[in-house]
Design an enzyme around this catalytic site. Sequence first.
Site, PDB file in Angstrom:
ATOM      1  N   GLU A 155       0.847  -1.202   0.000  1.00  0.00           N
ATOM      2  CA  GLU A 155       0.000   0.000   0.000  1.00  0.00           C
ATOM      3  C   GLU A 155       0.879   1.247   0.000  1.00  0.00           C
ATOM      4  O   GLU A 155       1.990   1.241   0.519  1.00  0.00           O
ATOM      5  CB  GLU A 155      -0.949  -0.014   1.207  1.00  0.00           C
ATOM      6  CG  GLU A 155      -0.269  -0.143   2.578  1.00  0.00           C
ATOM      7  CD  GLU A 155       0.169   1.181   3.168  1.00  0.00           C
ATOM      8  OE1 GLU A 155      -0.253   2.236   2.636  1.00  0.00           O
ATOM      9  OE2 GLU A 155       0.921   1.172   4.144  1.00  0.00           O
ATOM     10  N   ARG A 258       9.293  20.909   2.961  1.00  0.00           N
ATOM     11  CA  ARG A 258       8.895  21.896   3.965  1.00  0.00           C
ATOM     12  C   ARG A 258       9.631  21.588   5.268  1.00  0.00           C
ATOM     13  O   ARG A 258       9.402  20.564   5.899  1.00  0.00           O
ATOM     14  CB  ARG A 258       7.377  21.876   4.192  1.00  0.00           C
ATOM     15  CG  ARG A 258       6.928  22.938   5.193  1.00  0.00           C
ATOM     16  CD  ARG A 258       5.435  22.885   5.429  1.00  0.00           C
ATOM     17  NE  ARG A 258       4.713  23.215   4.207  1.00  0.00           N
ATOM     18  CZ  ARG A 258       3.563  22.658   3.848  1.00  0.00           C
ATOM     19  NH1 ARG A 258       3.034  21.703   4.591  1.00  0.00           N
ATOM     20  NH2 ARG A 258       2.958  23.039   2.744  1.00  0.00           N
ATOM     21  N   CYS A 267       4.366   4.906  10.006  1.00  0.00           N
ATOM     22  CA  CYS A 267       5.046   4.307   8.845  1.00  0.00           C
ATOM     23  C   CYS A 267       6.515   4.698   8.736  1.00  0.00           C
ATOM     24  O   CYS A 267       7.399   3.872   8.945  1.00  0.00           O
ATOM     25  CB  CYS A 267       4.310   4.686   7.553  1.00  0.00           C
ATOM     26  SG  CYS A 267       2.691   3.902   7.394  1.00  0.00           S
ATOM     27  N   ARG A 337       0.635   8.201  16.615  1.00  0.00           N
ATOM     28  CA  ARG A 337       1.797   7.319  16.729  1.00  0.00           C
ATOM     29  C   ARG A 337       3.066   8.073  16.344  1.00  0.00           C
ATOM     30  O   ARG A 337       3.154   8.644  15.271  1.00  0.00           O
ATOM     31  CB  ARG A 337       1.620   6.089  15.819  1.00  0.00           C
ATOM     32  CG  ARG A 337       0.558   5.121  16.288  1.00  0.00           C
ATOM     33  CD  ARG A 337       0.376   3.987  15.296  1.00  0.00           C
ATOM     34  NE  ARG A 337      -0.156   4.455  14.021  1.00  0.00           N
ATOM     35  CZ  ARG A 337      -0.296   3.680  12.942  1.00  0.00           C
ATOM     36  NH1 ARG A 337       0.089   2.413  12.982  1.00  0.00           N
ATOM     37  NH2 ARG A 337      -0.802   4.181  11.826  1.00  0.00           N
TER      38      ARG A 337
END
EC number: 1.1.1.22
Length: 442
Positions: A155, A258, A267, A337
Amino acid sequence: MTVIGLGYLGAVHAAAMAELGFEVLGLDVLPHKVELLAAGKAPVYEPGLEELLRKHVAGLPGSTGRLSFTTSYAEVAAFGDVHFVCVNTPQKPGEYACDMSYVDAAVDALAPHLTRPALVVGKSTVPVGSAARLARRVAELAPAGEAAELAWNPEFLREGFAVEDTLRPDRIVVGVTSERAERVLRQVYAGPVGEGSPFVVADLPTAELVKTAANAFLSTKISFINAMAEICEAADGDVVKLAEALGYDDRIGRKFLRAGIGFGGGCLPKDIRAFMARAGELGAAEALTFLREIDSLNMRRRARMVELTRETLDGSLLGKRIAVLGAAFKPDSDDVRDSPALNIAGQLHLQGAEVTVYDPKAAENARRVFPTLRYAPSALDAAQGAHAVLHLTEWREFRDLDPAALGEVVSTRHLLDGRNTLDPALWRKANWSYRALGRPTA
């Protein structure tokens, strides 16, 4: 088809597959999550997800009935021709390596029930080599034997855009070992491919590597511009202007340039660490030694934001009231997280500051992680009596704040922009001192 694991990835994938026209049965081992989804309620905040659930969950008024949920692996195996494995792969406690126990448990629970030809499709982010091992495990445990195949389909979801990314992905990568598996996955993704999404067919290890390599590259790009921010601070340059100029080079591009407090979430941090750990196991540790500095530089930004706050408040945090705008690791998400914003808020609190946090969606999740912080129902409430206001998650509503109105409720008008997305001129015009990482103070 079925979707095993109904967390962030699985819930979105199940709803999106129903939107694409498939009959979908989702499984999770947590009954309360299944009950929540069966009522059309999302277990996480993700724009557009609850609308899809209400549109497709069986038993809801006006729904298509294409989406239902269970806790039974036997029911899943009997129902599905294609089984997507979407369970979590967290970092192992005390190690860099990936914890594969949830993926292994899902495969071990599903495979013994596969009595007819089926395709098990991994979507979780795993160390390279895992898919080949799991393919052998499926064939070993399944009564259908080699007719129960395994493929890998990583994904590439962006939190806040996950529904769109599933329905209209920028690419579809499949790792397969047979023409049949490729044919089945082309049928699954016929809709997006027909609308122009590229379909990349690879072997199992390459498909696994695409995901980890993509996250390593994005992490590197973010940390590069944050390294330039450190140089800009030393040289009195402006990292925002620097990034703007770099972005016009189409070999570099503007995205992920940025500067600020760095990346977090479920992730990028754990994936680059697992990538380093796996490279070491493969005897290729030197190829990824640069990622250790990327990780270190990223974590250093959080400490620098705490130090910048201390400097702004005359060298001491003790007893100072600080408003923190943002707890989620990114906007349009309730995911805390490894959130840089929440980590900074916690560090400030541990160093003696009175910290009040406001986040439009992530307050409850933040409260579970840091119950000792104070939480407010709005930005104005959080800023009451504050000696400094820290902008740490770039929610749109924070960009729309009225500096004059916020200035009426604070004790002193100090703004620290950890995301470099607010307009310094607008805030300084309202008599705020504006500080940001990698930017001039005046």
